[in-house]
Design a protein around this motif. Structure first.
Motif, PDB file in Angstrom:
ATOM      1  N   HIS A  92       0.956  -1.197  -0.041  1.00  0.00           N
ATOM      2  CA  HIS A  92      -0.111  -0.012  -0.016  1.00  0.00           C
ATOM      3  C   HIS A  92       0.904   1.257  -0.005  1.00  0.00           C
ATOM      4  O   HIS A  92       1.970   1.272   0.352  1.00  0.00           O
ATOM      5  N   TYR A  93       0.273   2.251  -0.608  1.00  0.00           N
ATOM      6  CA  TYR A  93       1.157   3.490  -0.630  1.00  0.00           C
ATOM      7  C   TYR A  93       0.799   4.507   0.207  1.00  0.00           C
ATOM      8  O   TYR A  93      -0.562   4.642   0.566  1.00  0.00           O
ATOM      9  N   TYR A  94       1.664   5.461   0.516  1.00  0.00           N
ATOM     10  CA  TYR A  94       1.388   6.566   1.330  1.00  0.00           C
ATOM     11  C   TYR A  94       2.382   7.575   0.957  1.00  0.00           C
ATOM     12  O   TYR A  94       3.636   7.506   1.050  1.00  0.00           O
ATOM     13  N   GLN A  95       1.983   8.680   0.418  1.00  0.00           N
ATOM     14  CA  GLN A  95       2.555   9.762  -0.356  1.00  0.00           C
ATOM     15  C   GLN A  95       3.617   9.217  -1.261  1.00  0.00           C
ATOM     16  O   GLN A  95       4.895   9.777  -1.296  1.00  0.00           O
ATOM     17  N   LEU A 118       3.102  -0.775   6.932  1.00  0.00           N
ATOM     18  CA  LEU A 118       1.907   0.074   7.419  1.00  0.00           C
ATOM     19  C   LEU A 118       1.229  -0.832   8.214  1.00  0.00           C
ATOM     20  O   LEU A 118       0.791  -2.017   7.722  1.00  0.00           O
ATOM     21  N   TRP A 138      -8.084   6.272   7.698  1.00  0.00           N
ATOM     22  CA  TRP A 138      -6.763   6.784   7.958  1.00  0.00           C
ATOM     23  C   TRP A 138      -6.440   7.923   6.916  1.00  0.00           C
ATOM     24  O   TRP A 138      -5.780   8.625   7.191  1.00  0.00           O
ATOM     25  N   TYR A 139      -6.616   7.487   5.849  1.00  0.00           N
ATOM     26  CA  TYR A 139      -6.003   8.208   4.574  1.00  0.00           C
ATOM     27  C   TYR A 139      -7.077   9.845   4.806  1.00  0.00           C
ATOM     28  O   TYR A 139      -6.490  10.855   4.672  1.00  0.00           O
ATOM     29  N   GLN A 142      -5.404  12.076   7.665  1.00  0.00           N
ATOM     30  CA  GLN A 142      -4.300  12.642   7.155  1.00  0.00           C
ATOM     31  C   GLN A 142      -4.303  13.645   6.197  1.00  0.00           C
ATOM     32  O   GLN A 142      -3.637  14.631   6.112  1.00  0.00           O
ATOM     33  N   MET A 194      -3.851  10.646  -0.835  1.00  0.00           N
ATOM     34  CA  MET A 194      -2.833  10.533   0.255  1.00  0.00           C
ATOM     35  C   MET A 194      -1.680   9.311  -0.445  1.00  0.00           C
ATOM     36  O   MET A 194      -0.669   9.244   0.382  1.00  0.00           O
ATOM     37  N   ARG A 195      -2.342   8.462  -1.089  1.00  0.00           N
ATOM     38  CA  ARG A 195      -1.355   7.397  -1.679  1.00  0.00           C
ATOM     39  C   ARG A 195      -0.410   8.041  -2.587  1.00  0.00           C
ATOM     40  O   ARG A 195       0.617   7.127  -2.674  1.00  0.00           O
TER      41      ARG A 195
END
Length: 244
Positions: A92-95, A118, A138-139, A142, A194-195
């Protein structure tokens, strides 16, 4: 009722214009020969029972340009994007950074980033659907602060137009990254942004801000967007390449 004839499929190969042409041949109870090119690049020939493989090969050579044209069309299509999974170990991606998903047991629900993981903590085992819902939430939590930071980066580009500063809000959207209501200067952005890398978020926000000046997607709109962000295509492509 008598059974229809259908022999076992056989693999055949021909050389046409210095190119190998592979196909699967099957003989059936039919009167005409049938040709099929599949999206996976396979070629299937159904021939009348009683005809010979040599006769079929002659028919394939006559149809070779048509077959190769379809093979080229399928090969030029982009590969389908991977679908997100929500079991332990999935990515999974975040920023813009990839993280491996880890599920942990804890007294309270929590989502945190630890090193390259994560981590979703819960007091009891959770299903993939619950995991997905927790990540969406959660996304969204943020998103507000990061969207505000993005506006600080993007908005100075619109200084020459003396526009009212837009109001941002977070909204789940199934088919869009953002939307804009020019009359009220209200812009809604998907928390799924956010991903992506901040540059991708800036592209979407700038796109929506451009709608404050041009309401449609006309040439004037894209001329404006290109003037304010010349490399926007790069960030659009990167954003759309994220797993769905």
């Amino acid at each position: 009722m008598p059974r229809l004839f259908s022999a076992a499929p056989r693999r055949e190969t021909l050389l046409y214009k210095n190119q190998s042409l592979n196909y699967t041949l099957v003989f059936r109870s039919r009167r005409t020969i049938g040709f099929a090119v599949k999206p996976d690049g396979s070629v299937h020939i159904s021939a009348p029972a009683g005809t010979s493989p040599e006769w079929v090969a002659q028919q394939v050579l006559k149809k070779a340009d048509w077959i190769l044209k379809h093979l080229e069309t399928f090969a030029s299509r982009p590969a389908p994007l991977p679908t997100r999974r929500f079991e332990p170990g999935s990515t999974h991606y975040y920023q813009g950074r990839p993280y491996a998903l880890r599920l942990a047991e804890a007294r309270r629900l929590a989502v945190i980033i630890e090193a390259d993981e994560l981590v979703i903590s819960a007091p009891a085992p959770i299903s993939a659907a619950q995991t997905e819902a927790l990540l969406h939430t959660w996304y969204a939590r943020q998103a507000g602060a990061h969207f505000a930071e993005s506006l600080e980066r993007v908005w100075p580009r619109f200084a020459e137009f003396n526009l009212a500063r837009p109001t941002l809000s977070v909204r789940h959207m199934r088919t869009r990254w953002g939307s804009c209501t020019p009359r009220t200067a209200r812009i809604r952005l998907s928390p799924e942004l956010m991903r992506a890398r901040p540059e991708c978020l800036d592209y979407v926000l700038l796109h929506e801000c451009c709608h404050l000046l041009v309401g449609d997607h006309s040439k004037a709109f894209y001329d404006l967007q290109t003037r304010l962000m010349p490399d926007w295509v790069r960030w659009k492509d990167e954003l759309n390449a994220l797993p769905k």
